[in-house]
Motif scaffolding. Structure first.
Motif, PDB file in Angstrom:
ATOM      1  N   ASP A  87       0.939  -1.398   0.016  1.00  0.00           N
ATOM      2  CA  ASP A  87      -0.129   0.015  -0.085  1.00  0.00           C
ATOM      3  C   ASP A  87       1.008   1.182  -0.002  1.00  0.00           C
ATOM      4  O   ASP A  87       1.683   1.223   0.783  1.00  0.00           O
ATOM      5  N   LEU A  88       0.619   2.411  -1.012  1.00  0.00           N
ATOM      6  CA  LEU A  88       1.537   3.421  -0.751  1.00  0.00           C
ATOM      7  C   LEU A  88       1.393   4.113   0.302  1.00  0.00           C
ATOM      8  O   LEU A  88       2.239   4.913   0.528  1.00  0.00           O
ATOM      9  N   GLN A  89       0.080   4.105   1.084  1.00  0.00           N
ATOM     10  CA  GLN A  89      -0.044   4.960   2.334  1.00  0.00           C
ATOM     11  C   GLN A  89       0.480   4.223   3.577  1.00  0.00           C
ATOM     12  O   GLN A  89       0.908   4.916   4.670  1.00  0.00           O
ATOM     13  N   ALA A  90       0.501   2.969   3.479  1.00  0.00           N
ATOM     14  CA  ALA A  90       0.791   1.983   4.649  1.00  0.00           C
ATOM     15  C   ALA A  90       1.714   0.946   4.030  1.00  0.00           C
ATOM     16  O   ALA A  90       1.153  -0.016   3.780  1.00  0.00           O
ATOM     17  N   PRO A  91       3.056   1.139   3.847  1.00  0.00           N
ATOM     18  CA  PRO A  91       3.851   0.257   3.020  1.00  0.00           C
ATOM     19  C   PRO A  91       4.290  -1.014   4.057  1.00  0.00           C
ATOM     20  O   PRO A  91       4.808  -1.838   3.489  1.00  0.00           O
ATOM     21  N   GLY A  92       3.612  -1.157   5.020  1.00  0.00           N
ATOM     22  CA  GLY A  92       3.497  -2.336   5.904  1.00  0.00           C
ATOM     23  C   GLY A  92       2.374  -3.299   5.365  1.00  0.00           C
ATOM     24  O   GLY A  92       2.642  -4.509   5.486  1.00  0.00           O
ATOM     25  N   SER A  93       1.316  -2.971   4.718  1.00  0.00           N
ATOM     26  CA  SER A  93       0.237  -3.621   4.372  1.00  0.00           C
ATOM     27  C   SER A  93       0.279  -3.947   2.825  1.00  0.00           C
ATOM     28  O   SER A  93       0.847  -3.225   2.012  1.00  0.00           O
ATOM     29  N   LYS A  94      -0.313  -4.782   2.449  1.00  0.00           N
ATOM     30  CA  LYS A  94      -0.497  -5.173   0.878  1.00  0.00           C
ATOM     31  C   LYS A  94      -1.396  -4.400   0.138  1.00  0.00           C
ATOM     32  O   LYS A  94      -2.284  -3.553   0.915  1.00  0.00           O
ATOM     33  N   MET A  95      -0.975  -3.706  -0.932  1.00  0.00           N
ATOM     34  CA  MET A  95      -1.919  -2.775  -1.721  1.00  0.00           C
ATOM     35  C   MET A  95      -3.238  -3.854  -2.079  1.00  0.00           C
ATOM     36  O   MET A  95      -3.062  -4.717  -2.420  1.00  0.00           O
ATOM     37  N   SER A  96      -4.145  -3.028  -1.729  1.00  0.00           N
ATOM     38  CA  SER A  96      -5.609  -3.757  -1.863  1.00  0.00           C
ATOM     39  C   SER A  96      -6.529  -2.635  -2.291  1.00  0.00           C
ATOM     40  O   SER A  96      -6.724  -1.545  -1.778  1.00  0.00           O
ATOM     41  N   LYS A  97      -7.499  -3.120  -2.749  1.00  0.00           N
ATOM     42  CA  LYS A  97      -8.706  -2.325  -3.325  1.00  0.00           C
ATOM     43  C   LYS A  97      -9.398  -1.845  -2.151  1.00  0.00           C
ATOM     44  O   LYS A  97     -10.177  -0.838  -2.275  1.00  0.00           O
ATOM     45  N   SER A  98      -9.277  -2.264  -0.961  1.00  0.00           N
ATOM     46  CA  SER A  98      -9.986  -1.872   0.128  1.00  0.00           C
ATOM     47  C   SER A  98      -9.602  -0.613   0.836  1.00  0.00           C
ATOM     48  O   SER A  98     -10.145   0.039   1.528  1.00  0.00           O
ATOM     49  N   VAL A  99      -8.369  -0.202   0.335  1.00  0.00           N
ATOM     50  CA  VAL A  99      -7.634   1.341   0.879  1.00  0.00           C
ATOM     51  C   VAL A  99      -7.559   2.072  -0.170  1.00  0.00           C
ATOM     52  O   VAL A  99      -6.228   2.080  -1.086  1.00  0.00           O
ATOM     53  N   PRO A 100      -8.747   2.838  -0.941  1.00  0.00           N
ATOM     54  CA  PRO A 100      -8.420   3.570  -1.960  1.00  0.00           C
ATOM     55  C   PRO A 100      -7.391   4.516  -2.369  1.00  0.00           C
ATOM     56  O   PRO A 100      -6.839   4.789  -3.291  1.00  0.00           O
ATOM     57  N   SER A 101      -6.660   5.054  -1.027  1.00  0.00           N
ATOM     58  CA  SER A 101      -5.813   5.986  -1.084  1.00  0.00           C
ATOM     59  C   SER A 101      -4.451   5.443  -1.397  1.00  0.00           C
ATOM     60  O   SER A 101      -3.391   5.929  -1.724  1.00  0.00           O
ATOM     61  N   GLY A 102      -4.288   4.130  -1.174  1.00  0.00           N
ATOM     62  CA  GLY A 102      -3.065   3.635  -1.167  1.00  0.00           C
ATOM     63  C   GLY A 102      -2.667   2.707  -2.289  1.00  0.00           C
ATOM     64  O   GLY A 102      -1.834   1.898  -2.583  1.00  0.00           O
ATOM     65  N   VAL A 103      -3.861   2.750  -3.419  1.00  0.00           N
ATOM     66  CA  VAL A 103      -3.557   1.779  -4.590  1.00  0.00           C
ATOM     67  C   VAL A 103      -3.774   2.323  -5.766  1.00  0.00           C
ATOM     68  O   VAL A 103      -4.430   3.197  -5.909  1.00  0.00           O
ATOM     69  N   VAL A 104      -2.960   2.083  -6.550  1.00  0.00           N
ATOM     70  CA  VAL A 104      -3.082   2.559  -8.041  1.00  0.00           C
ATOM     71  C   VAL A 104      -3.903   1.624  -8.902  1.00  0.00           C
ATOM     72  O   VAL A 104      -3.810   0.409  -9.100  1.00  0.00           O
ATOM     73  N   GLU A 105      -5.171   2.249  -9.196  1.00  0.00           N
ATOM     74  CA  GLU A 105      -6.095   1.616  -9.867  1.00  0.00           C
ATOM     75  C   GLU A 105      -5.998   1.843 -11.554  1.00  0.00           C
ATOM     76  O   GLU A 105      -5.814   3.088 -11.744  1.00  0.00           O
ATOM     77  N   PHE A 106      -6.300   0.855 -12.327  1.00  0.00           N
ATOM     78  CA  PHE A 106      -5.724   0.985 -13.720  1.00  0.00           C
ATOM     79  C   PHE A 106      -6.760   1.702 -14.543  1.00  0.00           C
ATOM     80  O   PHE A 106      -6.645   2.237 -15.623  1.00  0.00           O
ATOM     81  N   MET A 107      -8.007   1.920 -13.745  1.00  0.00           N
ATOM     82  CA  MET A 107      -8.992   2.452 -14.559  1.00  0.00           C
ATOM     83  C   MET A 107      -9.413   3.659 -13.971  1.00  0.00           C
ATOM     84  O   MET A 107     -10.293   4.491 -14.487  1.00  0.00           O
ATOM     85  N   GLU A 108      -8.741   4.241 -13.043  1.00  0.00           N
ATOM     86  CA  GLU A 108      -8.841   5.750 -12.500  1.00  0.00           C
ATOM     87  C   GLU A 108      -8.255   6.618 -13.564  1.00  0.00           C
ATOM     88  O   GLU A 108      -7.332   6.383 -14.335  1.00  0.00           O
ATOM     89  N   ASP A 109      -8.411   7.892 -13.276  1.00  0.00           N
ATOM     90  CA  ASP A 109      -7.776   8.813 -13.937  1.00  0.00           C
ATOM     91  C   ASP A 109      -6.260   8.671 -13.641  1.00  0.00           C
ATOM     92  O   ASP A 109      -5.791   8.830 -12.621  1.00  0.00           O
ATOM     93  N   PRO A 110      -5.551   8.778 -14.989  1.00  0.00           N
ATOM     94  CA  PRO A 110      -4.022   8.226 -14.563  1.00  0.00           C
ATOM     95  C   PRO A 110      -3.545   9.432 -13.798  1.00  0.00           C
ATOM     96  O   PRO A 110      -2.316   9.248 -13.083  1.00  0.00           O
ATOM     97  N   LYS A 111      -3.996  10.848 -14.000  1.00  0.00           N
ATOM     98  CA  LYS A 111      -3.347  11.879 -13.071  1.00  0.00           C
ATOM     99  C   LYS A 111      -3.599  11.500 -11.694  1.00  0.00           C
ATOM    100  O   LYS A 111      -2.789  11.863 -10.861  1.00  0.00           O
ATOM    101  N   ARG A 112      -4.655  11.059 -11.519  1.00  0.00           N
ATOM    102  CA  ARG A 112      -5.066  10.615 -10.007  1.00  0.00           C
ATOM    103  C   ARG A 112      -3.732   9.725  -9.579  1.00  0.00           C
ATOM    104  O   ARG A 112      -3.183   9.609  -8.332  1.00  0.00           O
TER     105      ARG A 112
END
Ligand code: AQP
Length: 330
Positions: free
Chosen positions: A188-213
């Motif tokens: 997770d980008l915000q909590a680098p001790g936990s797995k990146m997961s869709k459950s935490v929107p601020s720490g995950v790079v989603e492929f279908m979100e606005d690329p700027k985001r």
């Protein structure tokens, strides 16, 4: 050719960087070396509450993303789990061979069922790993490309295959997990001790979100108070996670990146990685849209995939039912 099977849930809508680097990248390359079966596992998605219309849309959305990513329906069997009834049927047999305590030890169940917001914990969430074992074993799969978080479920699939084989005679291939060495767990980008997961929107790079985001999320990734860009997962988990992602997305080694960024600040690394991500997802999103614009063709691809999958799955299930002692249908 050895056989590969893997699945992904349509729950989240968008795939994320963890899904891609942990599993999907291997799905793509293994098409060249394996007889490939890839599945959008919608049955798994209803283990948690799901809106029907959303699920329907997300299932097509997931298939479109797999195709846009490079899953070739001519070389791979791409299908939707609920279209092949044998998955649920074999799952029942495997559930009956799984110990209650054994299922209760699955860490994913323990995590998900103990989440505060989860007011309703379904039996389906508990039996999830037996369904996953059924997915894999139906196709007599040799290799299963997944991320680190699926290792324990994969181990259970192996145990169930061996248990069935020793009780009823050898039918199942005992599958091997195919977990990448460097990108088994993206954090997770915000909590680098936990797995990146869709459950935490601020720490995950989603492929279908606005690329700027996405680029912005990378720029604001949590790092440390030092200045040195160095791979050190214990003391510098944030920077190390970014280096792993950067290296995987560009094919440049971590050592190379460390030396390129010597004397540079974290801001430079984050900005450049953001650009790498934008360059990757922008054409990807266009391709996804093209598949979504032609739902008739998309559904045709999935129907053909399901037909092919059913041929193999029904043969395995017939043998399993016979071995278990079910009377053949007249
Ligand atoms: N952070 C990750 N690093 C490496 N691999 C990962 N995978 C998921 N997250 C990471 C791998 O992606 C594949 C698909 O997993 P899934 O269908 O379980 O996808 P998901 O539910 O969308 O994954 P999430 O976001 O991690 O969901 P929750 O929050 O439900 O746990 C698998 O091979 C998985 O290993």
């Amino acid at each position: 050719r050895p056989r590969v099977f893997s699945g992904i849930q349509p729950t989240a809508g968008s795939f994320h960087l963890g899904n891609y680097l942990g599993a999907l990248r291997n799905w793509i390359t293994m098409q060249d070396t394996h007889d490939a079966f890839y599945c959008v596992v919608d049955l798994h998605s209803i283990t948690v509450a799901m809106d029907p219309e959303e699920l329907r849309n997300n299932t097509r959305y997931a298939a479109a993303q797999l195709l846009a990513m490079g899953i070739d329906p001519e070389r791979s069997t791409l299908f939707v789990q609920s279209h092949v009834a044998e998955h649920a049927q074999l799952s029942w047999v495997l559930e009956c061979m799984t110990g209650f305590g054994e299922a209760g030890r699955m860490t994913q169940f323990k995590d998900k069922s103990s989440r505060q917001e989860e007011e309703h914990v379904s039996v389906g969430l508990f039996t999830y790993p037996a369904l996953m074992a059924a997915d894999i074993l139906l196709y007599r799969t040799d290799a299963v490309p997944v991320g680190e978080d699926q290792r324990q479920h994969l181990e259970l699939s192996r145990t169930l295959a061996q248990r069935f084989n020793s009780r009823f005679g050898s039918i199942f291939v005992v599958p091997d997990a195919h977990i990448p060495q460097d990108t088994a767990k993206i954090f997770d980008l915000q909590a680098p001790g936990s797995k990146m997961s869709k459950s935490v929107p601020s720490g995950v790079v989603e492929f279908m979100e606005d690329p700027k985001r996405s680029a912005k999320k990378i720029r604001s990734a949590v790092t440390d108070n030092e200045r040195e860009i160095r791979y050190d997962p214990d003391d510098k988990p944030g920077i190390s996670n970014l280096l792993v992602i950067y290296s995987a997305m560009t094919g440049r080694s971590i050592a190379e990146l460390e030396s390129d960024y010597e004397g540079h600040g974290y801001g430079d690394l984050k900005k450049n990685l953001g650009e790498v991500i934008v360059d990757f997802v922008t054409p990807f999103q266009t391709r996804v849209q093209e598949y979504l614009d032609d739902p008739v063709e998309l559904d045709k691809i999935l129907r053909r995939g399901a037909e092919r999958a059913r041929t193999t799955a029904s043969e395995t299930l017939r043998t399993v039912f016979d071995r278990v002692g079910f009377l053949p249908p007249a």
